[in-house]
Enzyme design. Structure first.
Site, PDB file in Angstrom:
ATOM      1  N   CYS A 168      13.518  11.632   6.360  1.00  8.43           N
ATOM      2  CA  CYS A 168      13.446  11.432   7.654  1.00  8.43           C
ATOM      3  C   CYS A 168      14.597  11.393   8.414  1.00  8.43           C
ATOM      4  O   CYS A 168      14.750  11.715   9.462  1.00  8.43           O
ATOM      5  CB  CYS A 168      12.859   9.905   7.912  1.00  8.43           C
ATOM      6  SG  CYS A 168      13.601   8.744   6.522  1.00  8.43           S
ATOM      7  N   GLU A 179      10.501   1.781  10.224  1.00  8.83           N
ATOM      8  CA  GLU A 179      11.396   3.136   9.944  1.00  8.83           C
ATOM      9  C   GLU A 179      10.510   4.239   9.970  1.00  8.83           C
ATOM     10  O   GLU A 179       9.960   4.659   9.364  1.00  8.83           O
ATOM     11  CB  GLU A 179      12.148   2.841   8.457  1.00  8.83           C
ATOM     12  CG  GLU A 179      13.389   3.775   8.461  1.00  8.83           C
ATOM     13  CD  GLU A 179      12.917   5.377   7.974  1.00  8.83           C
ATOM     14  OE1 GLU A 179      12.873   6.320   8.453  1.00  8.83           O
ATOM     15  OE2 GLU A 179      12.894   5.275   6.412  1.00  8.83           O
ATOM     16  N   LYS A 216       0.801  -1.343  -0.014  1.00  7.11           N
ATOM     17  CA  LYS A 216       0.048   0.008  -0.029  1.00  7.11           C
ATOM     18  C   LYS A 216       0.699   1.181  -0.113  1.00  7.11           C
ATOM     19  O   LYS A 216       1.495   1.711   1.008  1.00  7.11           O
ATOM     20  CB  LYS A 216      -0.963   0.137   1.265  1.00  7.11           C
ATOM     21  CG  LYS A 216      -2.006   1.118   1.212  1.00  7.11           C
ATOM     22  CD  LYS A 216      -2.283   2.044   2.515  1.00  7.11           C
ATOM     23  CE  LYS A 216      -1.459   2.764   3.001  1.00  7.11           C
ATOM     24  NZ  LYS A 216      -1.322   4.064   2.122  1.00  7.11           N
ATOM     25  N   GLU A 220       9.772  16.914  14.365  1.00  5.09           N
ATOM     26  CA  GLU A 220      10.057  16.684  12.997  1.00  5.09           C
ATOM     27  C   GLU A 220       9.277  17.611  12.155  1.00  5.09           C
ATOM     28  O   GLU A 220       8.445  17.355  12.022  1.00  5.09           O
ATOM     29  CB  GLU A 220      10.087  15.241  12.810  1.00  5.09           C
ATOM     30  CG  GLU A 220      10.497  14.893  11.275  1.00  5.09           C
ATOM     31  CD  GLU A 220      10.248  13.436  10.940  1.00  5.09           C
ATOM     32  OE1 GLU A 220      11.377  12.751  10.285  1.00  5.09           O
ATOM     33  OE2 GLU A 220       9.331  12.832  11.323  1.00  5.09           O
TER      34      GLU A 220
END
Length: 475
Positions: free
Chosen positions: A279, A245, A170, A379
């Site tokens: 990231c 992750e 997906k 973040e």
């Protein structure tokens, strides 16, 4: 795209069972340019059933047979590289040249690196009188994000195919078209039916099914820590393997032994790459306190020189953010940095003045940031850098590790000193000075940046179960 509104299940492009659709937005224009179907629970379940039915035969194939399939995929990825880059540029806004060389190219690289690792990987060997087998973990549910779509897809699909797993992918519904092209490539390469399946959809529907379904043996997820927690919670009742992750807030330590101007300029370029949507981006730059003014000058010059513009413009260095939601989030955090007293030295709120449409953000640098500020804790996922000062190397290490994340870190300085600092950082990947990216190095995080490792032989290990047959070597 002919197959944009279809799913790839059991070796064929099939119509969705539901009627819901979603427009794909070009982030450079804010206009829809394609429409995808959104999968239902039933769509996900039929894809899982296809993967489960195909597992026994694919798991039993010889290593040489799987290698042949992998090599055909790699050849097709290379042949269609520019086409893939064009799709990625349009769906998530990366500059066209970068989308072709890096965004598309990294998918090919992962297949090539997995092939190299697979050729020397021992799936079956003796340890004394015990036979050790690395067997495929089973049916894998894969949930991938939009920021490096081919990187994350290839880093999961390649080792899964190599080890004999079957899978359901997906991709992100925000940048889904590269996955359609990827599925067409796997179809052309002759991947047996049911081994690879693609279902478009959102996380709460298709993603939730993949995480919770009892016929999924492993779920491999890349995305935010918040979403990763939800995946792990959904997976817990079936005790499946969960590989994650997740987010990052990576430090970039400039030691006194470094060339300050060069190190700062390099750090700015690294955070601004891909519009800050990585990231592992080095979002917290740590510099000696007494060199803060010089660091500001170098960072401002580097940020101001970055050209923001349309992805198709060959002069463009960074394009737009991927979506309105991402644009709004980044703008809000830039304003938060100003409100909390950080010194704005480049960029700031709003679009660059020469752009009046698209999700463009000004390359932004804050200085004299403290590690308790929001912009140093959360973040941001945009082209926003925070510069923090430190008095001693020990304090720099303490600040660097003072984060819930631990995906990556960067150290600039004399090699011996940089290596010593690297050993004290709580992160999965440390980049020293101008070291080149290594696609065979393990990739993954400490703490809330996830668990497990991807890339090369480390990815192969993640997709296998280990069986010991004790006494297999006895006479």
């Amino acid at each position: 795209m002919d197959n944009a509104r279809k799913f790839f299940i059991d070796g064929a492009w099939v119509e969705p069972l539901g009627t819901a659709t979603l427009d794909v937005i070009d982030p450079a224009t804010e206009q829809a340019f394609e429409t995808i179907a959104l999968g239902t629970v039933a769509d996900a379940e039929r894809a899982i059933a296809a993967a489960r039915a195909a597992f026994r035969a694919w798991a039993a194939t010889a290593k040489a047979e799987r290698l042949a399939v992998m090599k055909r995929i790699a050849a097709l990825l290379e042949a269609r590289n520019d086409e893939m880059g064009d799709v990625i540029s349009r769906e998530m806004g990366a500059p066209l040249a970068m989308a072709r060389s890096d965004q598309a190219g990294i998918g090919l690289y992962h297949f090539q690196e997995t092939i190299r690792a697979m050729e020397s990987f021992a799936f079956d060997y003796m340890q004394g009188t015990t036979r050790i087998l690395h067997e495929p973990v089973g049916v894998v549910g894969m949930i991938t994000p939009w920021n490096w779509p081919m990187n994350q897809i290839a880093a999961k699909v390649a080792p899964a195919l190599a080890t004999g797993c079957t899978m359901v992918l997906k991709p992100s519904e925000i940048a889904p078209l590269s996955a359609v092209l990827f599925a067409e490539i796997l179809e052309e390469a002759g991947v047996p039916k049911g081994v690879f399946n693609l279902v478009q959809g959102d996380g709460p529907t298709v993603g939730a099914v993949l995480a919770a379904h009892p016929d999924i043996d492993m779920v491999s997820f890349t995305g935010s820590t918040r979403a990763g927690i939800a995946v792990a919670q959904a997976a817990a009742p079936t005790v499946k393997r969960v590989h994650q992750e997740l987010g990052g807030k990576s430090p970039y330590i400039v030691l006194r032994s470094a060339d300050l101007a060069d190190a700062v300029s390099l750090g700015v370029s690294k955070i601004m790459d891909n519009s800050g949507q990585s990231c592992n981006a080095p979002t917290r730059m740590l510099v000696p306190a007494e060199q803060m003014e010089d660091a500001i000058v170098a960072a401002r010059a580097a940020a101001d020189a970055i050209r923001v513009g349309p992805p198709a413009d060959p002069e463009t260095q960074i394009g737009p953010l991927v979506s309105q939601a991402q644009f709004d989030k980044v703008q809000g955090l830039i304003r938060k940095g100003i409100e909390e007293g950080a010194e704005l030295v480049a960029g700031g709120p709003g679009r660059p003045p020469h752009l009046n449409a698209g999700y463009y953000v000004r390359p932004t640098v804050f200085a004299r940031v403290t590690n308790d500020m929001t912009i140093a804790r959360e973040e941001i996922f945009g082209p926003v850098l925070s510069i923090l000062g430190y008095e001693t190397v020990e304090q720099a290490i303490e600040i660097a590790n003072d984060t819930p994340y631990g995906l990556a870190a960067y150290v600039q300085g004399a090699p011996a000193e940089a290596k010593a600092v690297a050993r004290q950082l709580r992160a999965g990947t440390i980049r020293l000075n101008r070291s080149a990216w290594d696609g065979a190095a393990p990739f993954g995080g400490y703490k809330q940046s996830g668990n497990g490792r991807e890339y090369g032989k480390f990815g192969l290990h993640e997709f296998t179960e280990i069986k010991g047959i004790v006494g297999d070597g006895d006479a």
